[in-house]
Design an enzyme around this catalytic site. Structure first.
Site, PDB file in Angstrom:
ATOM      1  N   ARG A  74      31.096  -2.983  16.618  1.00 31.52           N
ATOM      2  CA  ARG A  74      29.870  -3.176  17.389  1.00 31.52           C
ATOM      3  C   ARG A  74      29.947  -4.335  18.381  1.00 31.52           C
ATOM      4  O   ARG A  74      30.577  -5.363  18.095  1.00 31.52           O
ATOM      5  CB  ARG A  74      28.695  -3.406  16.423  1.00 31.52           C
ATOM      6  CG  ARG A  74      28.404  -2.180  15.562  1.00 31.52           C
ATOM      7  CD  ARG A  74      27.532  -2.503  14.358  1.00 31.52           C
ATOM      8  NE  ARG A  74      27.289  -1.307  13.571  1.00 31.52           N
ATOM      9  CZ  ARG A  74      28.120  -0.829  12.624  1.00 31.52           C
ATOM     10  NH1 ARG A  74      29.242  -1.484  12.353  1.00 31.52           N
ATOM     11  NH2 ARG A  74      27.833   0.271  11.963  1.00 31.52           N
ATOM     12  N   HIS A 100      31.901   1.476  18.690  1.00 32.32           N
ATOM     13  CA  HIS A 100      33.172   2.182  18.888  1.00 32.32           C
ATOM     14  C   HIS A 100      33.405   2.612  20.339  1.00 32.32           C
ATOM     15  O   HIS A 100      33.875   3.713  20.615  1.00 32.32           O
ATOM     16  CB  HIS A 100      33.260   3.389  17.960  1.00 32.32           C
ATOM     17  CG  HIS A 100      33.279   3.053  16.503  1.00 32.32           C
ATOM     18  ND1 HIS A 100      33.862   1.903  16.016  1.00 32.32           N
ATOM     19  CD2 HIS A 100      32.790   3.730  15.414  1.00 32.32           C
ATOM     20  CE1 HIS A 100      33.731   1.872  14.698  1.00 32.32           C
ATOM     21  NE2 HIS A 100      33.083   2.962  14.315  1.00 32.32           N
ATOM     22  N   HIS A 171      40.011   5.358  11.968  1.00 31.95           N
ATOM     23  CA  HIS A 171      38.769   5.450  11.194  1.00 31.95           C
ATOM     24  C   HIS A 171      38.879   6.534  10.111  1.00 31.95           C
ATOM     25  O   HIS A 171      37.970   7.355   9.962  1.00 31.95           O
ATOM     26  CB  HIS A 171      37.606   5.738  12.136  1.00 31.95           C
ATOM     27  CG  HIS A 171      36.254   5.352  11.606  1.00 31.95           C
ATOM     28  ND1 HIS A 171      35.709   5.940  10.488  1.00 31.95           N
ATOM     29  CD2 HIS A 171      35.343   4.447  12.042  1.00 31.95           C
ATOM     30  CE1 HIS A 171      34.510   5.428  10.265  1.00 31.95           C
ATOM     31  NE2 HIS A 171      34.265   4.507  11.202  1.00 31.95           N
ATOM     32  N   GLY A 172      39.970   6.538   9.367  1.00 34.19           N
ATOM     33  CA  GLY A 172      40.081   7.493   8.265  1.00 34.19           C
ATOM     34  C   GLY A 172      39.136   7.154   7.131  1.00 34.19           C
ATOM     35  O   GLY A 172      38.858   5.981   6.857  1.00 34.19           O
ATOM     36  N   TYR A 173      38.608   8.197   6.481  1.00 33.08           N
ATOM     37  CA  TYR A 173      37.793   8.034   5.272  1.00 33.08           C
ATOM     38  C   TYR A 173      38.656   8.463   4.084  1.00 33.08           C
ATOM     39  O   TYR A 173      38.998   9.641   3.946  1.00 33.08           O
ATOM     40  CB  TYR A 173      36.547   8.912   5.326  1.00 33.08           C
ATOM     41  CG  TYR A 173      35.430   8.402   6.190  1.00 33.08           C
ATOM     42  CD1 TYR A 173      34.604   7.362   5.751  1.00 33.08           C
ATOM     43  CD2 TYR A 173      35.168   8.968   7.427  1.00 33.08           C
ATOM     44  CE1 TYR A 173      33.556   6.908   6.532  1.00 33.08           C
ATOM     45  CE2 TYR A 173      34.114   8.520   8.213  1.00 33.08           C
ATOM     46  CZ  TYR A 173      33.318   7.487   7.758  1.00 33.08           C
ATOM     47  OH  TYR A 173      32.281   7.043   8.538  1.00 33.08           O
ATOM     48  N   ASP A 229      29.379  -2.410   4.695  1.00 24.37           N
ATOM     49  CA  ASP A 229      29.738  -2.074   6.065  1.00 24.37           C
ATOM     50  C   ASP A 229      29.956  -3.405   6.764  1.00 24.37           C
ATOM     51  O   ASP A 229      29.187  -3.815   7.631  1.00 24.37           O
ATOM     52  CB  ASP A 229      28.646  -1.247   6.741  1.00 24.37           C
ATOM     53  CG  ASP A 229      29.134  -0.565   8.014  1.00 24.37           C
ATOM     54  OD1 ASP A 229      30.289  -0.818   8.408  1.00 24.37           O
ATOM     55  OD2 ASP A 229      28.361   0.199   8.619  1.00 24.37           O
ATOM     56  N   GLN A 266      37.309  -3.845   8.519  1.00 18.21           N
ATOM     57  CA  GLN A 266      35.957  -3.356   8.314  1.00 18.21           C
ATOM     58  C   GLN A 266      35.966  -2.401   7.130  1.00 18.21           C
ATOM     59  O   GLN A 266      36.669  -1.383   7.137  1.00 18.21           O
ATOM     60  CB  GLN A 266      35.436  -2.643   9.560  1.00 18.21           C
ATOM     61  CG  GLN A 266      33.978  -2.210   9.461  1.00 18.21           C
ATOM     62  CD  GLN A 266      32.991  -3.361   9.670  1.00 18.21           C
ATOM     63  OE1 GLN A 266      33.390  -4.449  10.083  1.00 18.21           O
ATOM     64  NE2 GLN A 266      31.728  -3.116   9.396  1.00 18.21           N
ATOM     65  N   GLU A 293      39.072  -0.045   8.127  1.00 16.49           N
ATOM     66  CA  GLU A 293      39.406  -0.081   9.547  1.00 16.49           C
ATOM     67  C   GLU A 293      39.988  -1.443   9.920  1.00 16.49           C
ATOM     68  O   GLU A 293      39.282  -2.447   9.884  1.00 16.49           O
ATOM     69  CB  GLU A 293      38.161   0.203  10.378  1.00 16.49           C
ATOM     70  CG  GLU A 293      37.412   1.470   9.997  1.00 16.49           C
ATOM     71  CD  GLU A 293      35.957   1.407  10.445  1.00 16.49           C
ATOM     72  OE1 GLU A 293      35.716   1.216  11.659  1.00 16.49           O
ATOM     73  OE2 GLU A 293      35.061   1.530   9.572  1.00 16.49           O
TER      74      GLU A 293
END
Length: 331
Positions: A74, A100, A171-173, A229, A266, A293
């Site tokens: 951000r 992003h 940004h993999g989950y 987060d 992150q 991240e």
């Protein structure tokens, strides 16, 4: 190019391609939309969430597996000052902050796969000068490679024609078992400090010690329900490649170690994922997976006390991160 298939079509008719790369115990499917890892499997076990069709990546699974930027995370109030000039960026987060890189950041654009081998793929993208309000035409190259027995390496390089904030992140989950939640996973992070945030998730104040807080993961412990987060402060600037985090599933015995050159991590527990449909049409619940991240600290274009994030003409930005998978919960 071997392994090419058409994964889907964008609303304007453009084709999104998908490629498979593999080596050792790991195989990945990478698509040109967002330079996204659409699927990743270790010895056949899926270790990320995603979808089997393109549409969810344009809607509820936006950013899942993508390369995000030109500034990951951000920028407060969707503006920053640089070299005596103020720039207004796209306010795509709560209509007042930039997330992003804006609504059409790198994770929401079509990249070009310009090199594909059995175990690696390179994708490229050009962001025009003024794109989403950022100065400078930027060229970006993202390379995914698989190194046996089970390591995914992500290298991103960028150049610009004008000074501009620059921070790209994968940004993999990740989810290391089939339980449907990461709240029982163990997490370890090599960080002494984290960044507290306000109600809009913008950092406020200086880094704070993790000691005695819910952010202390210096020793592996259960993720739980606290809610995350937040940026964990790994260093005061770019650093040599080093391990920074480990995620472990006690039920499957699978572990993932994250190493990076970046100063920030992150950690997002996927609280918004509830209601989305994942692979095989499975309904996802909140906290179905975790994003780890590696990136610059959030809002650093506005924070002179944070590690620098400005890329200038003639310089090359380079970030490197690895995700190494192990068959049990130990190194």
């Amino acid at each position: 190019m071997s392994g090419l298939e058409v994964f889907g079509h964008l609303p304007d008719g453009r084709s999104v391609e998908r490629y498979r790369i593999a080596a050792g115990d790991l195989e990945a499917w990478v698509m040109t939309w967002g330079a996204t890892v659409q699927d990743l499997r270790h010895r056949g076990q899926r270790v990320v969430i995603g979808a089997d069709t393109l549409t969810p990546y344009l809607e509820e699974l936006v950013y899942a597996g993508a390369i995000v930027g030109r500034f990951a995370n951000r920028i407060g109030q969707a503006r920053f000052a640089l070299d005596g000039e103020t720039f207004a960026t796209d306010p795509n987060f709560l209509d007042r902050h930039t997330l992003h890189g804006g609504a059409e950041g790198a994770g929401n654009l079509l990249w070009t796969a310009d090199e594909v081998r059995q175990d690696r793929i390179r994708l490229t993208l050009t962001l025009p000068d003024g794109h989403m309000g950022f100065p400078g035409e930027m060229t970006v190259c993202a390379c995914y490679s698989i190194e046996p027995p089970g390591c995914l390496r992500v290298v991103i390089e960028a150049r610009t024609t004008r000074a501009t904030p620059c921070s790209f992140a994968h940004h993999g989950y990740f989810a290391l078992d089939d339980s449907g939640t990461i709240t029982d996973h163990l997490l370890e992070i090599a960080a002494e400090h984290y960044l507290p945030v306000d109600a809009d998730l913008i950092p406020e104040g200086p880094p704070m010690p993790v000691s005695g807080t819910a952010f202390d993961f210096r020793s592996a412990r259960v993720v739980g329900q606290a809610g995350y987060d937040h940026n964990f402060c790994l260093s005061d600037g770019a650093a040599p490649m080093r391990p920074v985090a480990r995620l472990i599933s006690p039920s499957s015995g699978l572990a993932m170690q994250v190493a990076t050159t970046e100063p920030g991590l992150q950690v997002y527990d996927g609280a918004h994922l509830g209601g989305a449909r994942g692979h095989e049409g499975r309904a996802l619940q909140p906290k179905a997976a975790m994003a780890l991240e590696t990136q610059a600290w959030p809002d650093s274009p506005n924070r002179s006390d944070f590690p620098g994030c400005i890329l200038r003409s003639g310089e090359t930005y380079r970030t490197e991160t690895t995700y190494a998978f192990f068959g049990d919960g130990a190194d």
